[in-house]
Design a protein around this motif. Structure first.
Motif, PDB file in Angstrom:
ATOM      1  N   TYR A   1       3.764  -5.267  -3.755  1.00  0.00           N
ATOM      2  CA  TYR A   1       2.528  -4.075  -3.850  1.00  0.00           C
ATOM      3  C   TYR A   1       2.606  -3.599  -5.127  1.00  0.00           C
ATOM      4  O   TYR A   1       2.934  -3.563  -6.325  1.00  0.00           O
TER       5      TYR A   1
ATOM      6  N   GLU B   1      -7.360   3.688 -10.301  1.00  0.00           N
ATOM      7  CA  GLU B   1      -7.605   2.139  -9.784  1.00  0.00           C
ATOM      8  C   GLU B   1      -7.686   1.004 -11.170  1.00  0.00           C
ATOM      9  O   GLU B   1      -7.546  -0.073 -10.403  1.00  0.00           O
TER      10      GLU B   1
ATOM     11  N   THR C   1      -7.106  -1.104   0.087  1.00  0.00           N
ATOM     12  CA  THR C   1      -6.608  -0.093  -1.138  1.00  0.00           C
ATOM     13  C   THR C   1      -6.023   1.030  -0.666  1.00  0.00           C
ATOM     14  O   THR C   1      -7.166   1.333  -0.015  1.00  0.00           O
TER      15      THR C   1
ATOM     16  N   SER D   1      -6.842  -7.371  -0.139  1.00  0.00           N
ATOM     17  CA  SER D   1      -8.129  -6.130  -0.630  1.00  0.00           C
ATOM     18  C   SER D   1      -7.977  -5.193  -0.553  1.00  0.00           C
ATOM     19  O   SER D   1      -8.441  -4.433  -1.126  1.00  0.00           O
TER      20      SER D   1
ATOM     21  N   LYS E   1      -1.683  -1.023  -3.631  1.00  0.00           N
ATOM     22  CA  LYS E   1      -2.776  -2.585  -3.542  1.00  0.00           C
ATOM     23  C   LYS E   1      -1.628  -3.202  -3.358  1.00  0.00           C
ATOM     24  O   LYS E   1      -0.715  -3.679  -3.796  1.00  0.00           O
TER      25      LYS E   1
END
Length: 433
Positions: free
Chosen positions: A407, A344, A221, A219, A214
């Motif tokens: 990132y 995540e 991903t 926003s 990400k």
């Protein structure tokens, strides 16, 4: 004689009752007045599809027929879509145009060519092709082109607007100029991130990997198996570091606080086994350590005892408030005993720690493990904040790579080596650098 008279009267009453009763069971009929109301309603519904006044900035939405007479019997041609209209009269649901031709005053096909809506919209967009930039959201009455912008450029937006001809974003460009671009010419997804997604699917789409990527200012991903849970090992220290920094920022803790290392530190439910890569004593010594030192030991050395001290004093031994707070960020429960989390989940917590900032996040730089895994896959001059995790077959790293466009990269593996993680890191960096 009297009895006969009584019987006669009774019979008369019975006959009257029999005649009256059916009246109570007859279904009501619609009155003529009710039918008239229905007809009026129907007429009004029909009329609602017609204009009741001449619209400002009138324009055609579709191709429509044109007539020579106001009764719309003699067709003389058609008007194309987006045709501005000069209307001089409205009568009997018919518009008379300035050239004395006639069209239906239909609200479906003729509208006021004005903005339908406008609202604040802060996001990042990318030009999918060479794009015209308008001074204002496009209408047939306001369609002047300001400039054009090349394909593949990134822009931040201020507002979003709807017109009859599309959705338009107001973008910032050239260090302060603004203009409006049709959404059809824009991508909300970074083309580079789409390249990363394609690369990951081709090279690393394997059940032994959970990878999450990400960009910090976006926003969007990408990843492979990014929602697959694995034993997170020392990545489970990130929620503890986050909660500690949150308490520091809220004034509930201070860096010079002293934390006593007693026997309870390594024995509460969810505590790590003392030992591993840390430098704090394995056996409790009742000594006091400053909160700043414990944060450093936990982040830089992945010290199990350090993590236990933070969890014991700062999270309240994984209190309900801690658990619910972490769950709200991670998107699902992260059990501090089982320590299972997806890439995540880890990435979300790492981003939350970054946003808290302060001592706990800064401690993720210049760690004992900077020459391996994710950092080893990027040039030495690129700063990386990261937290490693390893136990048995599980080998992980979670990082924020501060390239020109920073990132987040989280790599969880079951059986993957440090070199594999470094290669994944290199492959991602080569696209996003």
């Amino acid at each position: 004689m009297q009895k006969l008279k009584n019987k006669f009267n009774l019979a008369v009453w019975l006959v009257m009752i029999v005649m009256i009763i059916p009246a109570f069971f007859v279904l009501p009929q619609k009155s003529k007045e009710g039918s008239a109301e229905a007809k009026v309603k129907e007429v009004k519904q029909n009329q609602s599809s017609y204009h009741t006044e001449i619209p400002s900035r009138a324009v055609t939405l579709t191709t429509i027929p044109v007539y020579k007479d106001e009764n719309l019997q003699q067709k003389s041609g058609e008007l194309p879509e987006q045709k501005q209209l000069d209307i001089i009269k409205l009568k009997n649901n018919v518009f008379e145009l300035a050239n004395h031709t006639y069209i239906k005053a239909d609200t479906k096909n003729i509208v006021s060519d004005t903005l339908l809506s406008k609202q604040i919209k802060k996001t990042t967009v990318y030009t999918a092709q060479r794009s015209e930039v308008y001074y204002n959201p496009f209408t047939t009455y306001d369609k002047e082109v300001y400039t054009t912008l090349p394909k593949g450029q990134q822009f931040s937006t201020n507002q979003i607007a709807e017109t009859y001809w599309g959705t338009y974003y107001e973008v910032n460009f050239n260090g302060g100029q603004t203009g409006w671009i049709n959404s059809e010419n824009l991508n909300l997804e970074n083309p580079k991130m789409l390249q990363v997604q394609d690369m990951l699917r081709k090279k690393y789409n394997d059940s032994k990997y959970s990878i999450y990527v990400k960009q910090l200012d976006d926003s969007f991903t990408v990843g492979v198996n990014q929602d697959k849970k694995m034993y997170a090992a020392s990545l489970s220290k990130l929620p503890i570091l986050y909660w500690t920094q949150k308490r520091l920022n809220e004034g509930k803790a201070a860096l010079n606080d002293n934390l006593q290392y007693n026997t309870a530190i390594n024995t509460f439910k969810g505590s790590f086994e003392a030992g591993g890569t840390g430098i704090l004593p394995v056996i409790a010594n009742n000594a006091n350590y400053s909160l700043s030192e414990i944060i450093d030991r936990t982040a830089k050395n992945s010290d199990n005892v350090g993590s236990n001290l933070l969890a014991y004093y700062e999270t309240g031994q994984f209190s309900p408030a801690f658990r619910s707070g972490i769950e709200s960020i991670a998107g699902q429960a992260w059990d501090p005993v089982e320590r299972e989390a997806s890439a995540e989940m880890v990435g979300r917590i790492l981003e939350a720690l970054y946003k808290e900032g302060g001592y706990s996040f800064n401690a993720l730089f210049d760690t004992q493990f900077d020459d391996t895994k994710i950092q080893a896959g990027v040039p030495k001059n690129v700063r990386v904040a990261h937290k490693i995790g390893a136990a048995d077959a599980y080998n992980h790293d979670a990082a924020i790579v501060f390239s020109s466009e920073p990132y987040i990269l989280v790599v969880e593996t079951k059986g993957g080596s440090d070199d594999v993680i470094s290669q994944i890191s290199k492959d991602v960096y080569e696209v996003l650098k």
